[in-house]
Structures are given as C-alpha cells and as structure tokens.
Motif scaffolding. Structure first.
Motif, PDB file in Angstrom:
ATOM      1  N   ILE A 199       0.864  -1.184   0.000  1.00  0.00           N
ATOM      2  CA  ILE A 199       0.000   0.000   0.000  1.00  0.00           C
ATOM      3  C   ILE A 199       0.898   1.230   0.000  1.00  0.00           C
ATOM      4  N   GLY A 249       0.461   6.407   3.271  1.00  0.00           N
ATOM      5  CA  GLY A 249       0.081   5.910   4.598  1.00  0.00           C
ATOM      6  C   GLY A 249      -0.946   6.755   5.306  1.00  0.00           C
ATOM      7  N   CYS A 253      -5.518   4.271   3.823  1.00  0.00           N
ATOM      8  CA  CYS A 253      -4.637   3.120   4.056  1.00  0.00           C
ATOM      9  C   CYS A 253      -4.941   2.478   5.403  1.00  0.00           C
ATOM     10  N   LEU A 258      -6.386  -1.300   6.201  1.00  0.00           N
ATOM     11  CA  LEU A 258      -5.623  -2.221   7.046  1.00  0.00           C
ATOM     12  C   LEU A 258      -6.443  -2.695   8.243  1.00  0.00           C
ATOM     13  N   VAL A 276       3.666  -1.147   3.854  1.00  0.00           N
ATOM     14  CA  VAL A 276       3.071   0.191   3.795  1.00  0.00           C
ATOM     15  C   VAL A 276       4.174   1.192   3.498  1.00  0.00           C
ATOM     16  N   SER A 309       5.570   5.102   2.486  1.00  0.00           N
ATOM     17  CA  SER A 309       5.337   6.541   2.573  1.00  0.00           C
ATOM     18  C   SER A 309       6.681   7.235   2.665  1.00  0.00           C
ATOM     19  N   ASN A 327      -2.457   2.034  -4.670  1.00  0.00           N
ATOM     20  CA  ASN A 327      -2.023   3.423  -4.569  1.00  0.00           C
ATOM     21  C   ASN A 327      -3.048   4.252  -3.818  1.00  0.00           C
ATOM     22  N   CYS A 328      -2.650   4.758  -2.642  1.00  0.00           N
ATOM     23  CA  CYS A 328      -3.489   5.671  -1.865  1.00  0.00           C
ATOM     24  C   CYS A 328      -2.859   7.057  -1.765  1.00  0.00           C
ATOM     25  N   SER A 365      -6.529   4.335  -6.025  1.00  0.00           N
ATOM     26  CA  SER A 365      -7.647   4.980  -5.343  1.00  0.00           C
ATOM     27  C   SER A 365      -7.736   6.473  -5.629  1.00  0.00           C
TER      28      SER A 365
END
Length: 388
Positions: free
Chosen positions: A8, A11, A15, A19, A32, A34, A89-90, A145
């Motif tokens: 992911i 963060g 996300c 989770l 995760v 970031s 992708n967040c 996303s």
C-alpha cells in the motif's frame, strides 16, 4: 496457499481504514510505503498491536518511498525488493476532503468547480508510481484509489494504466440496492445492480438526487428476475439522498475502504465476483466488473455495449470539468469549471501535458495554500494537504 504480498503506497487515513479491515484476517503480507517513515512505522505498529489485541497476528512492514519527481530509480528498487502481488495506490498531493473543511459558503462555491480541475494533485504521484512499477518490471496488479475515473485514463494513454480503481461508482451501489429493495419490499441481498456512472454522478446523487442532466445507466434484478425500469429512477436516487443518506468526509471514507477490500480480497479467487469499480483497464468512469483469477474485467448488462458505456462516462467526465483526454495523454479542461477555479484561486489551465503534471500540481498547491491563508486559516495541513 502461500500468502500474497500487498504493498500500500501512501500511509494516510484510507490506508489505515483498509488495514483495519484486512489485517485481522491475516490474508496478506503487508507493506506500507510513505515518505514519512517515522509515521508509517507507528502506523504499522498500531495495526500489528491491534491484531494481537484481537487474538490474531499480521505481518506488516514499513517502507520508505517518495513519489516526488525524480525518484523512479529508488522507488523501482523498493518494488523489486518486495516483489508485491498487489500494489494499492493511496497517495495524493491533496485529499479530496480538503475543500470540505472550508467554511460552508466557500466550500459550496469551490465544489461547483467539480473534481476535474484537481486532476494534477492525484495524477502526479500516480504517474511516478507507475513509472517505478514499469521500471522494476513488476507483474503486480495495481489498484489506484486517487481519482481513478480520470487518472487511470491518462496513464492508459502512455501504456501505464493500473488494473482498476476503487470507490466512486462503487460507493453509490450499496445505497442504490437498499433503495430498490425498499421499493420492491425485499432484502437488499436479493437486489443485484449494474451501474455505469462517472465520478460526477456518484458525487452528486448522495447530495442532490438525480442530476438535471444525468449521464448514467442503471440495470437491476430482484431475486434473479430482470426488473429494470419497474421503479422510477428519480425516486430510487432520491431515496439514496434522503432515506439512505450516510456520513461523509473522513468518516464516510470507511465505505471507500470497503470498496477497496471488495476488489483486493477477491483478486486471486478462483471464482469471479461481481462488484463495481472506476477506471478498469484505463476506461473513463465507473462500471460493473468481475474480479477474480488475478484480474478485473468489465461485466456490463447485456443491453449495453462497451462503446455505449464508455460514451456515457465520457459525457459525465465533461460534467466533472474534463473536456477530453487525448491519445497522447494531454488533458483538456472545461471552461466553465476552470473559470470557478480562476475566480476563487487565481488558477486556470486549459490543457495539460502529462510531462508537465508536476508543474501544474505545484502551482495548484500554491494557489490553494494562498487561498486558505487569505480566509484566515492557520496553515494548509489543517485543510487536508496530505503528501504521498
């Protein structure tokens, strides 16, 4: 079966919500990523400790990744080390929630510009991620996303489209099923919906019901029987707006998280599952899709062709402020929506080449920061400017 690896990227709140659903099920090995490594370490610890509190365990690793321009090599190496099966992708330069935190009248005014003009804020990090994925040679299924209704389309023009998006049209389907079930006097579990609609439509309906100019297609079955047209569609969507009105903002993001889970969790199932998603295979807007066997494919109603469905969403795309996405990835913006951005933010762009997306994102960010300061707010962070 060996667990799949889920990476992911970004963060933030979405996300974490994803989770919170997936980690206790211990269905993946989680990574995760970031650029704020300290924050993501604490987030991973939170999830792992919470799983232990529930009597289960998850494997989760923090990863440093910066989706700013110029980091393709480093990001590619991180992806190559992990070898993920799925990448979600967040990451975004500005959360969609940003303007919702403005004073009411200003939010309503800026919201009239729709979502299209904000495209650079979502496209820039997604572009860098997909460049890194391509450079790494990874075979991961990528789920996006960040405004997938348009971002996935632009990236498709340069051969880098994610497999699908999440949210948007998918977030409208549960309430639509509930509304039809109420009219049909049955359980919503007996209602199957196939909805084609772009982000503009899924944003408008929960707030205003059926738009005056409505670009969408709705088909539905009740207990396996075709019932499309049996109920007035304005009434269906008015029930979505009233009787099944839900919490929005950061609380409402839980629905987007469940939409992501419905895709990610079913990706490698042997039996395909019907759901909804925006941007599948780089197409504009949202569609019913079948998820499973390692991929996502369209699952349109028999009465609608692929060409017709795309045309519906291209019309909706123009209502969202994007006039056209050309074959080379150039984006043309609608004058009406961009005029609102110019009036309020002093920002106006008629067209944007993909190679210049970082420049436009930076300028839009500066303009929004200045706008926030001009109305007396204390710092942009309070207004939802979230780095990748």
């Amino acid at each position: 079966m060996e667990k799949k690896k889920l990476l992911i990227v970004g963060g933030g709140d979405l996300c974490l919500q994803i989770l919170k659903i997936l980690a206790p099920r211990d269905a993946f090995i989680f990574y995760v990523a970031s650029r704020d490594l300290e924050k993501v370490v604490r987030s991973c610890n939170l999830i792992q400790l919470s799983c232990l509190q529930l009597g289960t365990y998850c494997t989760i690793y923090p990863v440093a990744m910066d989706l700013s321009e110029g980091n393709v090599e480093e990001n590619s190496m991180a992806i190559s080390r992990i070898r993920p099966d799925v990448i979600l992708n967040c990451a975004s330069l500005q959360s969609w929630r940003a303007i919702t935190q403005l004073p009411g009248a200003l939010y309503q005014a800026l919201d009239q510009a729709q979502f299209g003009p904000w495209l650079p804020m979502h496209l820039a990090p997604a572009y860098e991620l997909m460049r890194a994925v391509r450079h790494s040679g990874a075979k991961a299924v990528v789920v996006n996303s960040a405004f997938p209704d348009a971002v996935n389309v632009v990236l498709d023009k340069v051969g880098m489209a994610p497999a699908t998006g999440i949210g948007n049209v998918a977030n409208l389907v549960p309430a639509t099923r509930m509304a039809i079930a109420r009219l049909a006097l049955c359980s919503p579990q007996m209602v199957q919906v196939r909805l084609i609609a772009q982000h503009y439509f899924s944003h408008y309906v929960p707030r205003g019901g059926l738009p005056p100019v409505a670009n969408y297609s709705l088909n539905y079955r009740v207990n396996g029987v075709e019932c499309t047209g049996e109920f007035d569609e304005a009434l269906i969507f008015n029930l979505v707006r009233t009787h099944f009105r839900r919490m929005g903002g950061i609380d409402g993001q839980f629905l987007t998280a469940t939409s992501a889970v419905s895709v990610i969790e079913k990706l490698f199932c042997e039996d395909e599952v019907l759901t909804h998603a925006p941007g599948p295979g780089g197409l504009p807007g949202g569609y019913p899709v079948s998820v499973g066997m390692g991929g996502v494919r369209l699952s349109l109603p028999y009465c609608l062709t692929r060409t017709e469905a795309i045309a519906i969403n291209q019309r909706g795309q123009r209502q969202d402020g994007i006039a056209e996405i050309r074959a080379d990835g150039r984006v043309l913006f609608e004058f009406e929506q961009m005029a609102i951005m110019e009036t309020l933010l002093g920002y106006s762009v008629s067209r944007m080449d993909l190679k210049d997306v970082h420049e436009y994102a930076a300028e839009l960010g500066r303009r929004y920061h200045a706008f926030v300061k001009s109305i007396g707010k204390q710092g942009s962070a309070r207004h939802g400017l979230y780095p990748a």
